[in-house]
Design a protein around this motif. Sequence first.
Motif, PDB file in Angstrom:
ATOM      1  N   MET A   1       0.842  -1.195   0.000  1.00  0.00           N
ATOM      2  CA  MET A   1       0.000   0.000   0.000  1.00  0.00           C
ATOM      3  C   MET A   1       0.882   1.252   0.000  1.00  0.00           C
ATOM      4  SD  MET A   1      -2.967   1.051   2.717  1.00  0.00           S
ATOM      5  CE  MET A   1      -3.762  -0.545   2.506  1.00  0.00           C
ATOM      6  N   ASN A   2       0.593   2.185  -0.884  1.00  0.00           N
ATOM      7  CA  ASN A   2       1.404   3.394  -1.010  1.00  0.00           C
ATOM      8  C   ASN A   2       1.120   4.389   0.110  1.00  0.00           C
ATOM      9  OD1 ASN A   2       2.714   2.579  -3.362  1.00  0.00           O
ATOM     10  ND2 ASN A   2       1.083   3.367  -4.661  1.00  0.00           N
ATOM     11  N   THR A   3       2.141   5.217   0.384  1.00  0.00           N
ATOM     12  CA  THR A   3       2.040   6.219   1.443  1.00  0.00           C
ATOM     13  C   THR A   3       2.413   7.585   0.900  1.00  0.00           C
ATOM     14  OG1 THR A   3       2.574   4.601   3.173  1.00  0.00           O
ATOM     15  CG2 THR A   3       2.904   6.931   3.713  1.00  0.00           C
ATOM     16  N   VAL A   4       1.620   8.592   1.226  1.00  0.00           N
ATOM     17  CA  VAL A   4       1.884   9.967   0.826  1.00  0.00           C
ATOM     18  C   VAL A   4       2.035  10.829   2.075  1.00  0.00           C
ATOM     19  CG1 VAL A   4      -0.593  10.488   0.623  1.00  0.00           C
ATOM     20  CG2 VAL A   4       1.070  11.935  -0.553  1.00  0.00           C
ATOM     21  N   LEU A   5       2.999  11.735   2.049  1.00  0.00           N
ATOM     22  CA  LEU A   5       3.143  12.738   3.100  1.00  0.00           C
ATOM     23  C   LEU A   5       2.822  14.099   2.486  1.00  0.00           C
ATOM     24  CD1 LEU A   5       5.793  13.098   5.868  1.00  0.00           C
ATOM     25  CD2 LEU A   5       5.202  15.079   4.478  1.00  0.00           C
ATOM     26  N   ILE A   6       1.907  14.824   3.119  1.00  0.00           N
ATOM     27  CA  ILE A   6       1.434  16.103   2.601  1.00  0.00           C
ATOM     28  C   ILE A   6       1.668  17.178   3.647  1.00  0.00           C
ATOM     29  CG2 ILE A   6      -0.538  17.328   1.607  1.00  0.00           C
ATOM     30  CD1 ILE A   6      -1.847  14.463   1.310  1.00  0.00           C
ATOM     31  N   THR A   7       2.246  18.304   3.249  1.00  0.00           N
ATOM     32  CA  THR A   7       2.422  19.425   4.178  1.00  0.00           C
ATOM     33  C   THR A   7       1.249  20.389   4.047  1.00  0.00           C
ATOM     34  OG1 THR A   7       3.650  20.863   2.637  1.00  0.00           O
ATOM     35  CG2 THR A   7       4.930  19.244   3.903  1.00  0.00           C
ATOM     36  N   GLY A   8       0.990  21.131   5.119  1.00  0.00           N
ATOM     37  CA  GLY A   8      -0.050  22.151   5.091  1.00  0.00           C
ATOM     38  C   GLY A   8      -1.454  21.598   5.009  1.00  0.00           C
ATOM     39  N   CYS A   9      -1.789  20.633   5.863  1.00  0.00           N
ATOM     40  CA  CYS A   9      -3.086  19.947   5.778  1.00  0.00           C
ATOM     41  C   CYS A   9      -4.147  20.503   6.715  1.00  0.00           C
ATOM     42  CB  CYS A   9      -2.902  18.455   6.059  1.00  0.00           C
ATOM     43  SG  CYS A   9      -2.041  17.562   4.751  1.00  0.00           S
ATOM     44  N   SER A  10      -3.894  21.618   7.351  1.00  0.00           N
ATOM     45  CA  SER A  10      -4.885  22.120   8.315  1.00  0.00           C
ATOM     46  C   SER A  10      -6.117  22.697   7.638  1.00  0.00           C
ATOM     47  CB  SER A  10      -4.250  23.176   9.232  1.00  0.00           C
ATOM     48  OG  SER A  10      -3.823  24.301   8.471  1.00  0.00           O
ATOM     49  N   SER A  11      -6.006  23.054   6.356  1.00  0.00           N
ATOM     50  CA  SER A  11      -7.143  23.629   5.633  1.00  0.00           C
ATOM     51  C   SER A  11      -6.861  23.580   4.136  1.00  0.00           C
ATOM     52  CB  SER A  11      -7.385  25.087   6.073  1.00  0.00           C
ATOM     53  OG  SER A  11      -6.271  25.893   5.722  1.00  0.00           O
ATOM     54  N   ARG A  33       1.399  22.592  11.018  1.00  0.00           N
ATOM     55  CA  ARG A  33       2.181  23.184  12.104  1.00  0.00           C
ATOM     56  C   ARG A  33       1.575  22.843  13.462  1.00  0.00           C
ATOM     57  NH1 ARG A  33       3.322  29.372  11.313  1.00  0.00           N
ATOM     58  NH2 ARG A  33       1.055  29.379  11.098  1.00  0.00           N
ATOM     59  N   THR A  34       0.271  22.981  13.588  1.00  0.00           N
ATOM     60  CA  THR A  34      -0.418  22.662  14.837  1.00  0.00           C
ATOM     61  C   THR A  34      -1.535  21.684  14.528  1.00  0.00           C
ATOM     62  OG1 THR A  34       0.045  24.893  15.675  1.00  0.00           O
ATOM     63  CG2 THR A  34      -1.630  23.598  16.835  1.00  0.00           C
ATOM     64  N   LEU A  49       0.593  14.462  11.800  1.00  0.00           N
ATOM     65  CA  LEU A  49       1.854  14.762  12.464  1.00  0.00           C
ATOM     66  C   LEU A  49       2.116  16.264  12.437  1.00  0.00           C
ATOM     67  CD1 LEU A  49       4.280  12.029  11.030  1.00  0.00           C
ATOM     68  CD2 LEU A  49       3.107  12.023  13.241  1.00  0.00           C
ATOM     69  N   PRO A  50       2.793  16.782  13.460  1.00  0.00           N
ATOM     70  CA  PRO A  50       3.200  18.189  13.416  1.00  0.00           C
ATOM     71  C   PRO A  50       4.395  18.367  12.489  1.00  0.00           C
ATOM     72  CG  PRO A  50       4.000  17.169  15.434  1.00  0.00           C
ATOM     73  CD  PRO A  50       3.156  16.136  14.732  1.00  0.00           C
ATOM     74  N   LEU A  51       4.368  19.414  11.667  1.00  0.00           N
ATOM     75  CA  LEU A  51       5.499  19.723  10.795  1.00  0.00           C
ATOM     76  C   LEU A  51       5.452  21.210  10.456  1.00  0.00           C
ATOM     77  CD1 LEU A  51       6.661  17.708   7.642  1.00  0.00           C
ATOM     78  CD2 LEU A  51       7.112  20.113   8.000  1.00  0.00           C
ATOM     79  N   ARG A  55      11.284  24.966  10.172  1.00  0.00           N
ATOM     80  CA  ARG A  55      12.147  24.492  11.263  1.00  0.00           C
ATOM     81  C   ARG A  55      12.749  23.138  10.881  1.00  0.00           C
ATOM     82  NH1 ARG A  55       8.906  23.156  15.508  1.00  0.00           N
ATOM     83  NH2 ARG A  55      10.761  22.939  16.789  1.00  0.00           N
ATOM     84  N   PRO A  56      14.061  23.095  10.643  1.00  0.00           N
ATOM     85  CA  PRO A  56      14.707  21.845  10.220  1.00  0.00           C
ATOM     86  C   PRO A  56      14.456  20.677  11.169  1.00  0.00           C
ATOM     87  CG  PRO A  56      16.202  23.692   9.948  1.00  0.00           C
ATOM     88  CD  PRO A  56      15.015  24.225  10.691  1.00  0.00           C
ATOM     89  N   GLU A  57      14.459  20.939  12.480  1.00  0.00           N
ATOM     90  CA  GLU A  57      14.257  19.840  13.428  1.00  0.00           C
ATOM     91  C   GLU A  57      12.838  19.286  13.322  1.00  0.00           C
ATOM     92  OE1 GLU A  57      13.494  23.728  15.690  1.00  0.00           O
ATOM     93  OE2 GLU A  57      14.813  22.979  14.110  1.00  0.00           O
ATOM     94  N   SER A  58      11.873  20.138  13.009  1.00  0.00           N
ATOM     95  CA  SER A  58      10.496  19.684  12.837  1.00  0.00           C
ATOM     96  C   SER A  58      10.372  18.812  11.586  1.00  0.00           C
ATOM     97  CB  SER A  58       9.556  20.892  12.738  1.00  0.00           C
ATOM     98  OG  SER A  58       8.226  20.483  12.509  1.00  0.00           O
ATOM     99  N   ILE A  59      11.055  19.203  10.523  1.00  0.00           N
ATOM    100  CA  ILE A  59      11.054  18.405   9.296  1.00  0.00           C
ATOM    101  C   ILE A  59      11.655  17.028   9.556  1.00  0.00           C
ATOM    102  CG2 ILE A  59      11.995  18.229   6.957  1.00  0.00           C
ATOM    103  CD1 ILE A  59      11.996  21.329   6.895  1.00  0.00           C
ATOM    104  N   ALA A  60      12.806  17.002  10.217  1.00  0.00           N
ATOM    105  CA  ALA A  60      13.486  15.736  10.494  1.00  0.00           C
ATOM    106  C   ALA A  60      12.622  14.828  11.361  1.00  0.00           C
ATOM    107  CB  ALA A  60      14.831  16.006  11.169  1.00  0.00           C
TER     108      ALA A  60
END
Length: 246
Positions: A1-11, A33-34, A49-51, A55-60
């Motif tokens: 099963m494939n997995t996608v990571l998406i940033t900025g999903c709050s809206s 972010r929150t 997940l929070p991202l 912030r590099p540490e948040s990305i990692a």
Amino acid sequence: MNTVLITGCSSGYGLETARYFHAQGWNVIATMRTPREGILPPSARMHVLPLDVTRPESIADALEMAGPIDVLVNNAGIGVVGAFEATPMAHIRKVFETNTFGVMAVCQAAIPMFRARKSGVIVNVTSSVTLAPMPLAAAYTASKQAIEGFTGSLAHELAYFGVRAKLVEPGYAPTTRFSQNTEVRLEDLIPESYAGFAEPILEGFATPALVTKEQDVAEAIWRAAGDLTGQLRFPAGLDAVALAAA
């Protein structure tokens, strides 16, 4: 099963894209972010997940918690509307930190994983302003134009390793919270000397002839993620498609 990571999903686009991929049977890592409760369907295939892309540490941390992914969607972005002359450099830098450097930072963190596996897709979400720059959005346009060039170059580099890079160019969506994260009021960025110029433009923003729906963007991201033809750019929405054709 494939997995996608998406940033900025709050809206907006990110939220709809997370729902869309989930509906197609994918594992979805929806980041913001929150993190907010209750906005995404409860499911064993949906993970929030929070991202913070600035912030590099948040990305990692987010990439480590996500584990192996097949597609990365860089959607997180902020905007600012106003006369460039009146836009403080602090706000311009904030736009670039998210829209340009944030995208680059997430890509740089994820590429080693894709390269090692010799597969994967990066989809960077820009804007139809890269097709036809609009007034009162100079900083935003510049931040998105930078990602257009960046992604085109990246596509050449990563093809050697079997990794694809794509662009999705959404049109204008009045429902998106375009400038909420810049903490600046529109009235502060339209000096009196620009009022006559800005008024009809802002009225046009309020009553556009063509608009982009959030699902238009989610579907374009889906097509870009699965494309094997070498196509780089995917306009999303009737207005963006019309601009691309022109």
